[in-house]
Design a protein around this motif. Structure first.
Motif, PDB file in Angstrom:
ATOM      1  N   LYS A   1       0.828  -1.206   0.000  1.00  0.00           N
ATOM      2  CA  LYS A   1       0.000   0.000   0.000  1.00  0.00           C
ATOM      3  C   LYS A   1       0.861   1.254   0.000  1.00  0.00           C
ATOM      4  N   ASP A   2       1.959   1.250   0.775  1.00  0.00           N
ATOM      5  CA  ASP A   2       2.834   2.425   0.859  1.00  0.00           C
ATOM      6  C   ASP A   2       3.481   2.715  -0.491  1.00  0.00           C
ATOM      7  N   VAL A   3       4.048   1.685  -1.117  1.00  0.00           N
ATOM      8  CA  VAL A   3       4.747   1.890  -2.389  1.00  0.00           C
ATOM      9  C   VAL A   3       3.755   2.215  -3.505  1.00  0.00           C
ATOM     10  N   LEU A   4       2.633   1.522  -3.533  1.00  0.00           N
ATOM     11  CA  LEU A   4       1.640   1.802  -4.566  1.00  0.00           C
ATOM     12  C   LEU A   4       1.063   3.207  -4.421  1.00  0.00           C
ATOM     13  N   SER A   5       0.854   3.650  -3.184  1.00  0.00           N
ATOM     14  CA  SER A   5       0.352   5.005  -2.952  1.00  0.00           C
ATOM     15  C   SER A   5       1.373   6.055  -3.374  1.00  0.00           C
ATOM     16  N   TYR A   6       2.649   5.755  -3.161  1.00  0.00           N
ATOM     17  CA  TYR A   6       3.715   6.688  -3.536  1.00  0.00           C
ATOM     18  C   TYR A   6       3.679   6.967  -5.038  1.00  0.00           C
TER      19      TYR A   6
ATOM     20  N   LEU B   1       2.736  -1.044 -12.192  1.00  0.00           N
ATOM     21  CA  LEU B   1       3.967  -0.275 -11.967  1.00  0.00           C
ATOM     22  C   LEU B   1       5.039  -0.708 -12.953  1.00  0.00           C
ATOM     23  N   GLU B   2       5.648   0.251 -13.615  1.00  0.00           N
ATOM     24  CA  GLU B   2       6.735  -0.067 -14.543  1.00  0.00           C
ATOM     25  C   GLU B   2       8.033  -0.275 -13.772  1.00  0.00           C
TER      26      GLU B   2
ATOM     27  N   SER C   1      13.026   1.513 -10.517  1.00  0.00           N
ATOM     28  CA  SER C   1      14.483   1.635 -10.600  1.00  0.00           C
ATOM     29  C   SER C   1      14.935   3.083 -10.439  1.00  0.00           C
ATOM     30  N   VAL C   2      14.178   4.040 -10.998  1.00  0.00           N
ATOM     31  CA  VAL C   2      14.533   5.462 -10.836  1.00  0.00           C
ATOM     32  C   VAL C   2      14.423   5.861  -9.366  1.00  0.00           C
TER      33      VAL C   2
END
Length: 388
Positions: free
Chosen positions: A165-170, A195-196, A201-202
């Motif tokens: 949830k944290d990464v997807l929300s970011y 998510l690409e 990676s960036v």
């Protein structure tokens, strides 16, 4: 357990790693010959000649390893084994709560609750928790109990869901899962694929992390730790600015403006360098702490093993008999080999048995003195005892 794997599961043995890389020619362990490639006293020699090389071992009975079992007696739902030294081991049972008692007994429909150590051992309920309905009934009777100051243990699934949830929300792709679909399936199978790899990676690159050879799941783990530290150290506002700068880097690289993109990346890396240094120091301290904890564990285990050997030696030579509270019989320890059973006990010299037989409701053991001991369901004199 390590020693058990070393002797019984040679392919997973820790002995196989001893001297690895020192042998010229790069021979595998099964290709080596004693006297040619290995010395007689080399620990790996034992693995080559292990009688268990082609044996599949049962992990649930591994507690009997090395105890020199000479006999086993099986019943419908319980098993007994006895060793060369006269020790008795028991395991089995179909339920944590044993309700097979007389027809009119209330214990056919209700848990027995608090029982004596002997009854708990015979019913295989040692350490068993109350069924949910019984636990709720006790809570209603006793109140809410004392307030615990310990922090609740976080559920692994909740922790994994928080990471996604944290990464997807970011990256602005998180959505609440549909009611009919489990949240983790929705995160992993529906949202995460959107998510690409370049976005992940960036985000790692501007935080000074190398992404070579890492997949999307590994990058997600890295970013979750970075996000947690980043918000705590430099604040949520700067955290959002870094996200906006990442978008610019992604757009510039898509337009082939690599020089401008690299300038953005260099500026972000410089901003994140103090956080990266803090993270590296924390990880180094954690590694040192883990190494020291491992060393303390090894030392504690070695000392515990030495104490255990001394205790066993003294116990097996113990000739002072101990008797049961009623009946005046010699107390025969019965050890369990699972978490539900009783603790493993060393057989005293006076408590050795030569044979055990068990049935659905009764157990009989022959003592070295020739005396017969029985226990189990003893209604109507079924055990042959003259006591109630």
């Amino acid at each position: 357990a390590k020693l058990f794997n070393g002797r019984v599961v040679p392919k997973e043995s820790f002995l196989a790693t001893i001297g690895a890389g020192e042998d010229k020619g790069g021979k595998k362990l099964e290709e080596m010959q004693v006297g040619v490639d290995l010395d007689v006293d080399d620990p790996r020699t034992e693995l080559i000649y292990s009688p268990f090389n082609h044996t599949k071992c049962c992990a649930n009975t591994a507690a009997l390893w090395g105890r020199r079992v000479v006999g086993v007696s099986l019943a419908s739902n319980v098993a007994f084994a006895w060793s060369e030294l006269g020790e008795i081991f028991a395991w089995g049972g179909t339920s944590q709560w044993w309700h097979k008692v007389e027809e009119e007994s209330m214990f056919r429909s209700q848990p027995r609750g608090v029982t004596t150590a002997r009854s708990s051992l015979l019913l295989t309920t040692t350490g068993a928790e109350l069924p949910p309905e019984a636990a709720m009934a006790e809570e209603d009777e006793e109140g809410f109990g004392e307030l615990s100051l310990e922090a609740p243990v976080e559920d692994p699934e909740d922790l994994e869901a928080a990471k996604f949830k944290d990464v997807l929300s970011y990256f602005g792709v998180w959505k609440p899962p549909p009611v009919a679909q489990p949240r983790m399936d929705y995160y992993k199978d529906t949202l995460f694929p959107t998510l690409e790899y370049g976005q992940l990676s960036v985000a790692c690159e501007v935080r000074g992390k190398k992404v070579d050879g890492k997949n999307k799941a590994e990058l997600l783990e890295l970013l979750y730790e970075d996000f947690m530290l980043e918000r705590r150290v430099i604040g949520i506002r700067q955290h959002r600015r870094i996200r906006e700068a990442e978008e610019q880097v992604h757009i510039l690289r898509g337009r082939k403006k690599h020089r401008a993109a690299e300038k953005y990346v260099a500026d972000l890396v410089a901003q994140w360098r103090p956080v990266l240094e803090m993270q590296a120091e924390a990880q180094a301290e954690q590694a040192v702490k883990a190494r020291k904890q491992k060393e303390r564990g090894l030392i504690k285990r070695e000392k515990g093993y030495a104490r255990m050997r001394a205790h066993k030696h003294e116990a097996r030579l113990d000739g002072n008999a101990r008797y049961t509270p009623r009946g005046g019989s010699i107390a025969l320890p019965v050890s369990g080999i699972t978490a539900r059973g009783g603790a493993v006990q060393t057989a005293r010299g006076y408590a050795a048995v030569v044979q055990v037989a068990c049935g659905a409701n009764h157990v009989a053991a022959v003592h070295t003195s020739g005396e017969l001991y029985t226990w189990g369901f003893g209604a109507a004199g079924r055990l042959g005892l003259d006591i109630p």
